[in-house]
Design a protein around this motif. Structure first.
Motif, PDB file in Angstrom:
ATOM      1  N   GLY A 122       1.023  -1.221   0.049  1.00  0.00           N
ATOM      2  CA  GLY A 122       0.033  -0.032   0.072  1.00  0.00           C
ATOM      3  C   GLY A 122       0.785   1.225   0.081  1.00  0.00           C
ATOM      4  O   GLY A 122       0.484   2.265  -0.677  1.00  0.00           O
ATOM      5  N   VAL A 123       2.016   1.372   0.706  1.00  0.00           N
ATOM      6  CA  VAL A 123       2.755   2.277   0.855  1.00  0.00           C
ATOM      7  C   VAL A 123       3.480   2.527  -0.581  1.00  0.00           C
ATOM      8  O   VAL A 123       3.536   3.803  -1.120  1.00  0.00           O
ATOM      9  N   LEU A 124       4.072   1.105  -1.262  1.00  0.00           N
ATOM     10  CA  LEU A 124       4.689   1.274  -2.533  1.00  0.00           C
ATOM     11  C   LEU A 124       3.780   1.999  -3.611  1.00  0.00           C
ATOM     12  O   LEU A 124       4.194   2.904  -4.106  1.00  0.00           O
ATOM     13  N   LEU A 125       2.409   1.774  -3.581  1.00  0.00           N
ATOM     14  CA  LEU A 125       1.427   2.364  -4.528  1.00  0.00           C
ATOM     15  C   LEU A 125       1.389   3.720  -4.100  1.00  0.00           C
ATOM     16  O   LEU A 125       1.230   4.682  -5.355  1.00  0.00           O
ATOM     17  N   ALA A 126       1.179   4.134  -2.984  1.00  0.00           N
ATOM     18  CA  ALA A 126       1.267   5.696  -2.634  1.00  0.00           C
ATOM     19  C   ALA A 126       2.343   6.514  -3.020  1.00  0.00           C
ATOM     20  O   ALA A 126       2.224   7.551  -3.515  1.00  0.00           O
ATOM     21  N   VAL A 127       3.494   5.693  -2.899  1.00  0.00           N
ATOM     22  CA  VAL A 127       4.782   6.585  -3.302  1.00  0.00           C
ATOM     23  C   VAL A 127       4.854   6.754  -4.916  1.00  0.00           C
ATOM     24  O   VAL A 127       5.399   7.986  -5.409  1.00  0.00           O
ATOM     25  N   VAL A 128       4.645   5.718  -5.641  1.00  0.00           N
ATOM     26  CA  VAL A 128       4.438   5.570  -6.965  1.00  0.00           C
ATOM     27  C   VAL A 128       3.511   6.767  -7.474  1.00  0.00           C
ATOM     28  O   VAL A 128       3.579   7.655  -8.249  1.00  0.00           O
ATOM     29  N   GLU A 129       2.280   6.944  -6.696  1.00  0.00           N
ATOM     30  CA  GLU A 129       1.293   8.082  -7.465  1.00  0.00           C
ATOM     31  C   GLU A 129       1.810   9.250  -7.029  1.00  0.00           C
ATOM     32  O   GLU A 129       1.479  10.191  -7.764  1.00  0.00           O
ATOM     33  N   ALA A 130       2.211   9.520  -5.777  1.00  0.00           N
ATOM     34  CA  ALA A 130       2.608  10.824  -5.346  1.00  0.00           C
ATOM     35  C   ALA A 130       4.009  11.186  -5.970  1.00  0.00           C
ATOM     36  O   ALA A 130       4.017  12.424  -5.893  1.00  0.00           O
ATOM     37  N   GLY A 131       4.991  10.349  -6.237  1.00  0.00           N
ATOM     38  CA  GLY A 131       5.947  10.646  -7.084  1.00  0.00           C
ATOM     39  C   GLY A 131       7.147  11.006  -6.021  1.00  0.00           C
ATOM     40  O   GLY A 131       8.316  11.436  -6.339  1.00  0.00           O
ATOM     41  N   ILE A 139      14.309  -7.551  -3.543  1.00  0.00           N
ATOM     42  CA  ILE A 139      14.767  -6.794  -4.726  1.00  0.00           C
ATOM     43  C   ILE A 139      14.828  -5.256  -4.206  1.00  0.00           C
ATOM     44  O   ILE A 139      14.103  -4.652  -3.190  1.00  0.00           O
ATOM     45  N   ARG A 140      15.589  -4.392  -5.007  1.00  0.00           N
ATOM     46  CA  ARG A 140      15.469  -3.079  -4.750  1.00  0.00           C
ATOM     47  C   ARG A 140      14.443  -2.360  -5.685  1.00  0.00           C
ATOM     48  O   ARG A 140      14.295  -2.588  -6.651  1.00  0.00           O
ATOM     49  N   ILE A 141      13.366  -1.808  -5.085  1.00  0.00           N
ATOM     50  CA  ILE A 141      12.225  -1.345  -5.751  1.00  0.00           C
ATOM     51  C   ILE A 141      12.592   0.212  -6.196  1.00  0.00           C
ATOM     52  O   ILE A 141      12.252   0.386  -7.490  1.00  0.00           O
ATOM     53  N   PHE A 142      13.031   0.995  -5.565  1.00  0.00           N
ATOM     54  CA  PHE A 142      13.190   2.311  -6.038  1.00  0.00           C
ATOM     55  C   PHE A 142      14.909   2.774  -6.164  1.00  0.00           C
ATOM     56  O   PHE A 142      15.609   2.211  -5.314  1.00  0.00           O
ATOM     57  N   ASN A 143      15.293   3.429  -7.120  1.00  0.00           N
ATOM     58  CA  ASN A 143      16.481   4.326  -7.236  1.00  0.00           C
ATOM     59  C   ASN A 143      16.295   5.593  -6.579  1.00  0.00           C
ATOM     60  O   ASN A 143      15.132   6.282  -6.662  1.00  0.00           O
ATOM     61  N   ARG A 144      17.027   5.994  -5.642  1.00  0.00           N
ATOM     62  CA  ARG A 144      16.842   6.996  -4.688  1.00  0.00           C
ATOM     63  C   ARG A 144      18.119   8.184  -5.079  1.00  0.00           C
ATOM     64  O   ARG A 144      19.198   7.474  -5.176  1.00  0.00           O
ATOM     65  N   SER A 145      17.709   9.248  -5.198  1.00  0.00           N
ATOM     66  CA  SER A 145      18.740  10.202  -5.156  1.00  0.00           C
ATOM     67  C   SER A 145      18.377  11.468  -4.522  1.00  0.00           C
ATOM     68  O   SER A 145      17.096  11.538  -3.876  1.00  0.00           O
ATOM     69  N   ALA A 146      19.157  12.563  -4.149  1.00  0.00           N
ATOM     70  CA  ALA A 146      18.746  13.556  -3.409  1.00  0.00           C
ATOM     71  C   ALA A 146      17.525  14.504  -3.989  1.00  0.00           C
ATOM     72  O   ALA A 146      16.863  15.052  -3.475  1.00  0.00           O
ATOM     73  N   ARG A 147      17.674  14.323  -5.378  1.00  0.00           N
ATOM     74  CA  ARG A 147      16.567  15.111  -6.096  1.00  0.00           C
ATOM     75  C   ARG A 147      15.177  14.183  -6.367  1.00  0.00           C
ATOM     76  O   ARG A 147      14.072  14.888  -6.451  1.00  0.00           O
ATOM     77  N   ALA A 148      15.565  13.042  -6.669  1.00  0.00           N
ATOM     78  CA  ALA A 148      14.119  12.354  -7.196  1.00  0.00           C
ATOM     79  C   ALA A 148      14.351  10.649  -6.847  1.00  0.00           C
ATOM     80  O   ALA A 148      15.343  10.211  -6.447  1.00  0.00           O
ATOM     81  N   ILE A 149      13.042  10.062  -7.116  1.00  0.00           N
ATOM     82  CA  ILE A 149      13.105   8.568  -6.910  1.00  0.00           C
ATOM     83  C   ILE A 149      12.519   8.066  -8.104  1.00  0.00           C
ATOM     84  O   ILE A 149      11.787   8.796  -8.873  1.00  0.00           O
ATOM     85  N   SER A 150      12.735   6.943  -8.516  1.00  0.00           N
ATOM     86  CA  SER A 150      12.367   6.254  -9.789  1.00  0.00           C
ATOM     87  C   SER A 150      12.379   4.772  -9.690  1.00  0.00           C
ATOM     88  O   SER A 150      12.895   4.202  -8.679  1.00  0.00           O
ATOM     89  N   LEU A 151      11.268   3.955 -10.255  1.00  0.00           N
ATOM     90  CA  LEU A 151      11.436   2.685 -10.128  1.00  0.00           C
ATOM     91  C   LEU A 151      12.458   1.870 -10.646  1.00  0.00           C
ATOM     92  O   LEU A 151      12.898   2.192 -12.058  1.00  0.00           O
ATOM     93  N   THR A 152      13.147   1.032 -10.115  1.00  0.00           N
ATOM     94  CA  THR A 152      14.130  -0.039 -10.877  1.00  0.00           C
ATOM     95  C   THR A 152      13.283  -0.774 -11.803  1.00  0.00           C
ATOM     96  O   THR A 152      12.089  -0.789 -12.016  1.00  0.00           O
ATOM     97  N   ASP A 153      13.866  -1.564 -12.815  1.00  0.00           N
ATOM     98  CA  ASP A 153      13.344  -2.638 -13.583  1.00  0.00           C
ATOM     99  C   ASP A 153      12.677  -3.374 -12.757  1.00  0.00           C
ATOM    100  O   ASP A 153      11.475  -3.814 -13.072  1.00  0.00           O
ATOM    101  N   GLU A 154      13.383  -3.988 -11.812  1.00  0.00           N
ATOM    102  CA  GLU A 154      12.689  -5.087 -11.046  1.00  0.00           C
ATOM    103  C   GLU A 154      11.466  -4.389 -10.136  1.00  0.00           C
ATOM    104  O   GLU A 154      10.438  -5.280 -10.027  1.00  0.00           O
ATOM    105  N   GLY A 155      11.620  -3.335  -9.773  1.00  0.00           N
ATOM    106  CA  GLY A 155      10.632  -2.488  -9.123  1.00  0.00           C
ATOM    107  C   GLY A 155       9.433  -2.391  -9.899  1.00  0.00           C
ATOM    108  O   GLY A 155       8.152  -2.296  -9.415  1.00  0.00           O
ATOM    109  N   ARG A 156       9.560  -1.855 -11.272  1.00  0.00           N
ATOM    110  CA  ARG A 156       8.389  -1.771 -12.138  1.00  0.00           C
ATOM    111  C   ARG A 156       7.548  -2.992 -12.404  1.00  0.00           C
ATOM    112  O   ARG A 156       6.367  -3.005 -12.391  1.00  0.00           O
ATOM    113  N   ARG A 157       8.408  -4.207 -12.530  1.00  0.00           N
ATOM    114  CA  ARG A 157       7.681  -5.512 -12.803  1.00  0.00           C
ATOM    115  C   ARG A 157       6.884  -5.952 -11.420  1.00  0.00           C
ATOM    116  O   ARG A 157       5.739  -6.219 -11.811  1.00  0.00           O
TER     117      ARG A 157
END
Length: 300
Positions: free
Chosen positions: A12-21, A50-68
């Motif tokens: 549920g938290v994962l979906l919220a993060v993807v939706e909120a960005g 698996i590692r779901i998100f790539n994290r940086s100081a400016r943004a997050i994004s789904l990894t390939d495994e996280g996207r699947r």
């Protein structure tokens, strides 16, 4: 792997993060602090391995495994929510937030002018309409549905044809009074100006074509004005700058109020498709079903 409630909570938290960005905005939506969201995601990553998100100081994004992983679990969590609603005797209850991806012209001329009708039908639903030149990152942006003109691309989501709208050739009364009314496509070669629109994919003007009784006639349109959006195309044509080819869906009001006049009506059999894109499942969210019904209604 045995199931526990923390896994479902983490999803549920994962979906919220993807939706909120972002972790921070997801926390605001869920009533959690940013560190709590970060810890929940970390526990989920450890749980599934698996590692779901790539994290940086400016943004997050789904990894390939996280996207699947997201593509697999998002429909399942929606199905759980819908099953709970149905079990409670409110099968058609529409609520939550719907993220809609559209091109600018469809959003401006078709969807936005009618969106309040949709909201009044479903007072527990909120919508976010975002404009893009393409579908973009459907999963990473948490998109629920996209509505776009053009031939369907090679996307992994379900594609539904909503409409085949005709291509009309139009001019203003002012223009026709000054330059005369063409009777056949060849007349456009003699003393007429065309308003062109740039194709963002090629950088060149969209090609013109006239169709009648199964015959297709390509036409090399030329003119002194070129634009890159449909709103400017309609306005320039309405001002008398030249003749334009426009989608019927976008110029119904201009034709009905006399601002534009259709010319060469016998050569208007060319059509352009409108599609909806979404992830299809056996139990689709009620909010998505309601929106698809609404779009079918307003473009009919």
């Amino acid at each position: 792997m045995t199931f526990d409630a923390r896994l479902l909570s983490g999803i549920g938290v994962l979906l919220a993060v993807v939706e909120a960005g972002s972790f921070a905005r997801a926390g605001e939506a869920m009533g959690l602090t940013q560190p709590a969201v970060s810890r929940a995601v970390a526990r989920l990553e450890e749980r599934v391995g698996i590692r779901i998100f790539n994290r940086s100081a400016r943004a997050i994004s789904l990894t390939d495994e996280g996207r699947r992983f997201y593509e697999l679990v998002a429909p399942l969590l929606s199905a759980i929510e819908e099953a709970a609603i149905m079990a409670g005797g409110t099968k058609t209850h529409v609520r939550g937030k719907l993220r809609i991806n559209v091109d600018g012209t469809f959003g401006h001329f078709v969807l936005a002018p009618r969106i309040n009708d949709f909201l009044e039908r479903y007072p527990e639903l909120s919508v976010e309409i975002f404009v893009r030149d393409s579908i973009g990152d459907f999963v990473g942006e948490g998109t629920d549905v996209a509505v776009r003109f053009g031939e369907p691309g090679a996307y992994s989501m379900h594609t539904e044809l909503l409409l085949e709208t005709r291509v009309f050739t139009c001019a203003s009364a002012q223009y026709l009074k000054k330059y005369g009314r063409p009777q056949v496509p060849g007349d456009l070669l003699h003393g007429h100006q065309c308003v062109l629109i740039r194709d963002p994919a090629t950088g060149r003007p969209f090609a013109w074509e006239f169709q009648s009784r199964g015959e297709a006639v390509p036409f090399a349109a030329t003119g002194r004005v070129m634009v890159n959006d449909t709103g400017s195309l309609i306005a320039a044509c309405r001002s008398g700058a030249g003749i334009a080819q426009l989608l019927e869906l976008y110029v119904r009001n201009e034709l009905s109020d006399g601002g534009l006049i259709q010319i060469l009506p016998d050569w208007s059999e060319e059509t352009f498709p409108l599609h909806a894109y979404y992830r299809r499942s056996d139990l689709m969210p009620a909010k998505l079903c309601a929106f698809l019904d609404f779009v079918r209604e307003i473009v009919a």
